[in-house]
Design a protein around this motif. Structure first.
Motif, mmCIF file in Angstrom:
data_model
loop_
_atom_site.group_PDB
_atom_site.id
_atom_site.type_symbol
_atom_site.label_atom_id
_atom_site.label_comp_id
_atom_site.label_asym_id
_atom_site.label_seq_id
_atom_site.Cartn_x
_atom_site.Cartn_y
_atom_site.Cartn_z
ATOM 1 N N ARG A 1 55.649 35.720 25.923
ATOM 2 C CA ARG A 1 56.399 36.565 27.104
ATOM 3 C C ARG A 1 55.750 37.875 27.121
ATOM 4 N NH1 ARG A 1 62.021 34.368 25.206
ATOM 5 N NH2 ARG A 1 61.854 32.162 26.421
ATOM 6 N N TYR A 2 55.552 38.651 26.275
ATOM 7 C CA TYR A 2 54.919 39.940 26.621
ATOM 8 C C TYR A 2 53.423 39.573 26.897
ATOM 9 C CZ TYR A 2 52.476 40.702 21.960
ATOM 10 O OH TYR A 2 51.523 40.578 20.939
ATOM 11 N N GLY A 3 52.893 38.669 26.247
ATOM 12 C CA GLY A 3 51.798 38.604 26.755
ATOM 13 C C GLY A 3 51.304 38.055 28.164
ATOM 14 N N GLY A 4 52.377 37.081 28.576
ATOM 15 C CA GLY A 4 52.262 36.700 29.808
ATOM 16 C C GLY A 4 52.373 37.911 30.826
ATOM 17 N N VAL A 5 53.314 38.937 30.311
ATOM 18 C CA VAL A 5 53.415 39.975 31.496
ATOM 19 C C VAL A 5 52.158 40.836 31.540
ATOM 20 C CG1 VAL A 5 54.712 42.305 31.736
ATOM 21 C CG2 VAL A 5 55.674 40.446 31.080
ATOM 22 N N ILE A 6 51.357 41.009 30.326
ATOM 23 C CA ILE A 6 50.182 41.897 30.444
ATOM 24 C C ILE A 6 49.063 40.944 31.169
ATOM 25 C CG2 ILE A 6 48.226 42.586 28.765
ATOM 26 C CD1 ILE A 6 50.333 42.978 26.735
ATOM 27 N N ILE A 7 48.921 39.774 31.065
ATOM 28 C CA ILE A 7 48.078 38.767 31.690
ATOM 29 C C ILE A 7 48.452 38.941 33.260
ATOM 30 C CG2 ILE A 7 47.565 36.524 32.552
ATOM 31 C CD1 ILE A 7 47.899 35.694 29.171
ATOM 32 N N ALA A 8 49.839 38.990 33.636
ATOM 33 C CA ALA A 8 50.038 39.034 35.104
ATOM 34 C C ALA A 8 49.453 40.669 35.666
ATOM 35 C CB ALA A 8 51.749 39.161 35.408
ATOM 36 N N LEU A 9 49.757 41.573 34.987
ATOM 37 C CA LEU A 9 49.243 43.001 35.077
ATOM 38 C C LEU A 9 47.921 42.700 35.389
ATOM 39 C CD1 LEU A 9 51.501 45.054 33.033
ATOM 40 C CD2 LEU A 9 51.666 44.699 35.426
ATOM 41 N N ASP B 1 40.061 44.593 42.087
ATOM 42 C CA ASP B 1 38.639 44.778 41.457
ATOM 43 C C ASP B 1 37.653 43.989 42.200
ATOM 44 O OD1 ASP B 1 36.529 45.393 40.297
ATOM 45 O OD2 ASP B 1 37.083 44.818 38.202
ATOM 46 N N LEU B 2 37.914 42.752 42.083
ATOM 47 C CA LEU B 2 36.719 41.787 42.579
ATOM 48 C C LEU B 2 37.222 41.051 43.770
ATOM 49 C CD1 LEU B 2 35.471 40.851 39.213
ATOM 50 C CD2 LEU B 2 34.070 42.045 40.565
ATOM 51 N N THR B 3 38.253 41.106 44.383
ATOM 52 C CA THR B 3 38.801 40.271 45.470
ATOM 53 C C THR B 3 38.900 41.315 46.656
ATOM 54 O OG1 THR B 3 40.081 38.637 44.264
ATOM 55 C CG2 THR B 3 40.430 38.747 46.586
ATOM 56 N N PHE B 4 39.488 42.409 46.463
ATOM 57 C CA PHE B 4 39.888 43.566 47.356
ATOM 58 C C PHE B 4 39.012 45.049 47.059
ATOM 59 C CE2 PHE B 4 43.830 41.133 46.984
ATOM 60 C CZ PHE B 4 43.623 40.478 48.322
ATOM 61 N N PHE B 5 38.294 44.738 46.092
ATOM 62 C CA PHE B 5 37.462 45.872 45.900
ATOM 63 C C PHE B 5 37.736 47.430 45.645
ATOM 64 C CE2 PHE B 5 35.116 42.673 48.883
ATOM 65 C CZ PHE B 5 34.669 41.823 47.955
ATOM 66 N N VAL B 6 39.250 47.561 45.617
ATOM 67 C CA VAL B 6 39.991 48.854 45.496
ATOM 68 C C VAL B 6 39.430 49.719 44.452
ATOM 69 C CG1 VAL B 6 42.113 49.881 45.699
ATOM 70 C CG2 VAL B 6 41.692 47.756 46.758
ATOM 71 N N VAL B 7 39.225 48.911 43.164
ATOM 72 C CA VAL B 7 38.861 49.462 41.983
ATOM 73 C C VAL B 7 37.573 49.228 41.640
ATOM 74 C CG1 VAL B 7 41.386 50.228 40.928
ATOM 75 C CG2 VAL B 7 39.994 47.845 40.655
ATOM 76 N N ASN B 8 36.823 48.659 42.419
ATOM 77 C CA ASN B 8 35.332 48.336 42.001
ATOM 78 C C ASN B 8 34.655 49.606 42.505
ATOM 79 O OD1 ASN B 8 32.755 46.963 42.714
ATOM 80 N ND2 ASN B 8 33.672 45.431 41.350
ATOM 81 N N TRP C 1 45.156 43.643 38.468
ATOM 82 C CA TRP C 1 43.987 44.438 38.359
ATOM 83 C C TRP C 1 42.571 43.839 38.802
ATOM 84 C CZ3 TRP C 1 42.631 49.459 37.109
ATOM 85 C CH2 TRP C 1 41.198 49.833 37.213
ATOM 86 N N HIS C 2 42.785 42.643 38.376
ATOM 87 C CA HIS C 2 41.564 41.698 38.534
ATOM 88 C C HIS C 2 41.134 41.491 40.084
ATOM 89 C CE1 HIS C 2 38.346 38.830 37.977
ATOM 90 N NE2 HIS C 2 39.028 37.866 38.235
ATOM 91 N N LEU C 3 42.331 41.206 40.756
ATOM 92 C CA LEU C 3 42.301 40.899 42.402
ATOM 93 C C LEU C 3 41.902 42.184 43.018
ATOM 94 C CD1 LEU C 3 45.494 38.826 42.781
ATOM 95 C CD2 LEU C 3 42.901 38.215 42.951
#
Lengths: 251, 211
Positions: B100-108, B116-123, B112-114
């Motif tokens: 459950r908590y792991g799932g929430v962290i994975i969702a967050l 980062d490497l999909t929308f390049f906002v934090v890249n 970030w991942h999107l």
């Protein structure tokens, strides 16, 4: 043995309840857990107090009445053992022991450590039966059953319906109980006529009673005093999917 | 839970294999990224297959989270009064208790991942750079904390898969007493391969094995 007990006391279903501490000296390590509570209750009665209410019946591990969560574990620390068959030698001298009732919405507290488990009776009434003429015992060998099936059915039939699986489950699910009944009856030729309707109505009743959903944590099988294996839940899911999505259900 | 989880596992395996292309060099990796957008052309318009994958994936994630939330809600309704005694049972290992908590962290992490490497906002790079350049600058040794964040999240993904894959077989009624060991092994192996495959990329860049 010297012990400190922290016992859940609750005067009735509406009472809020709280943990109450009791000190005990001179408990025999050969006493069973329930005998230890008997000693405490006699002391409480002698002191003019209210004895602790707890469920018990056969005291030989087969009736499924005893139901105590001891230090957070249903039926206490010993594996595959009911509370009544648990002995005080499994505890350390001077230990602090928490005693609580089963915790589930479907098992409301009646008093102290006694909970109402009739939700299980209603689940069984909804499908945990076979239709057979009673009064005439047929010749046992007239219906052959493959030995592996008979063994697995027997293993599942060991379930005494105590509810420890629900008490242990972080989701408050009774999937292991359901799985045991469905496996027990579904593996026998006598259980076939109702097989697909049984699994659906028992599961529906389970959900209506307010038990939680299974997430396969495996806590139930560890707590089970009869060691019912987790694969009965796999069989439950298999039969349920076949009955619903597979269209085997009649009613 | 089981069906949507299955879709996500299949995607993870494909995504992991794709990522490993980085070890074949810059040209191969960029070519792979380009190919993903042109699958089926000219029979289907540009980005058809990738968009389809994205839709199925998005739907699976939403339904997976919805199932998790409803199970969690049912669980809290099923036990309104909690136990006083604190106990930690890890009947089937530690992984079960991270779902459950792991799932929430994975969702967050996925958010970030999107970004980062999909929308390049934090890249550090933007859409003018090639996919390879974005990857390499993302996990630059100076940005070691990003690598740590990815590794931690991916280890949680591994734990999630270790319980999730096995649990999915049980939910779908495919687990029998005989197949138990095999399914446990399969879940463990897929979890380990996927996690190590994913982790190898940011680590290799940070340690300078890929530049």
């Amino acid at each position: 043995m010297k012990l400190t007990l922290r016992v859940w006391r609750q005067s009735g279903p509406q009472d809020k309840g709280a943990m109450v501490e009791y000190k005990l000296d001179d408990i025999s390590p050969d006493a069973s857990f329930l005998e230890m509570l008997d000693v405490l209750n006699e002391k409480l009665i002698a002191d003019g107090g209210e004895p602790i209410a707890f469920d018990h019946d056969c005291r030989e591990g087969i009736c499924g009445m005893c139901s105590l969560v001891i230090n957070g574990t249903p039926h206490g620390p010993e594996r595959a053992t009911t509370t009544c068959q648990l002995h005080m030698r499994k505890f350390k001298d001077g230990e602090v022991i928490d005693v609580e009732p089963w915790r589930a919405k479907a098992f409301p507290v009646v008093k102290d450590l006694v909970v109402d488990r009739s939700a299980f009776d209603r689940i069984v009434q909804s499908g945990g039966f076979i239709s057979a003429p009673t009064g005439t015992a047929p010749e046992a060998h007239s219906t052959p059953v493959p030995k592996p099936d008979a063994d697995r059915a027997f293993e599942a039939a060991e379930c005494i319906g105590c509810g420890a699986c629900v008490a242990a489950c972080p989701n408050g699910s009774a999937a292991l109980f359901l799985g045991a009944k469905v496996t027990h009856l579904g593996l026998m030729p006598q259980g076939q006529p109702e097989r697909w309707d049984r699994v659906v109505s028992m599961l529906d009743t389970h959900d209506e009673e307010g038990f939680g959903g299974c997430t396969n944590t495996g806590e139930c099988t560890v707590a089970c005093p009869k060691g019912i294996p987790l694969d009965v839940i796999g069989r439950l899911n298999h039969d349920y999917l076949k009955a619903t999505a597979g269209g085997k259900k009649r009613a | 839970m089981a069906v949507t989880g299955g879709v996500l596992v299949l995607y993870l395996v494909a995504h992991m294999i794709g990522n490993l292309k980085i070890f074949l060099g810059e040209e191969d990796f960029n070519h792979y990224a380009h190919w993903l957008r042109t699958i089926g052309e000219p029979a289907v318009p540009h980005r058809t297959v990738l968009t389809l994958i994205e839709v199925v994936l998005g739907l699976s994630v939403v339904l997976h989270m919805w199932s998790a939330v409803s199970l969690g809600k049912r669980a809290s309704h099923a036990r309104p009064v909690k136990y006083q005694s604190k106990k930690k049972s890890h009947a089937q290992g530690y992984a079960v208790h991270t779902m459950r908590y792991g799932g929430v962290i994975i969702a967050l992490y996925i958010v970030w991942h999107l970004l980062d490497l999909t929308f390049f906002v934090v890249n550090p790079k933007n859409s003018d750079a090639t996919p390879y350049e974005r990857m390499v600058s993302d996990f630059d040794p100076s940005r070691w904390y990003i690598t740590v964040w990815y590794v931690v999240a991916l280890l949680l993904v591994g734990l999630h898969l270790n319980h999730g894959i096995w649990s999915a077989f049980q939910t779908l009624g495919l687990r029998t007493p005989r197949s138990h060991r095999a399914l446990r092994g399969l879940a463990g192996a897929v979890a380990a391969v996927v996690t190590l495959g994913f982790i190898s990329v940011p680590l290799s860049i940070t340690f300078g094995w890929v530049s």
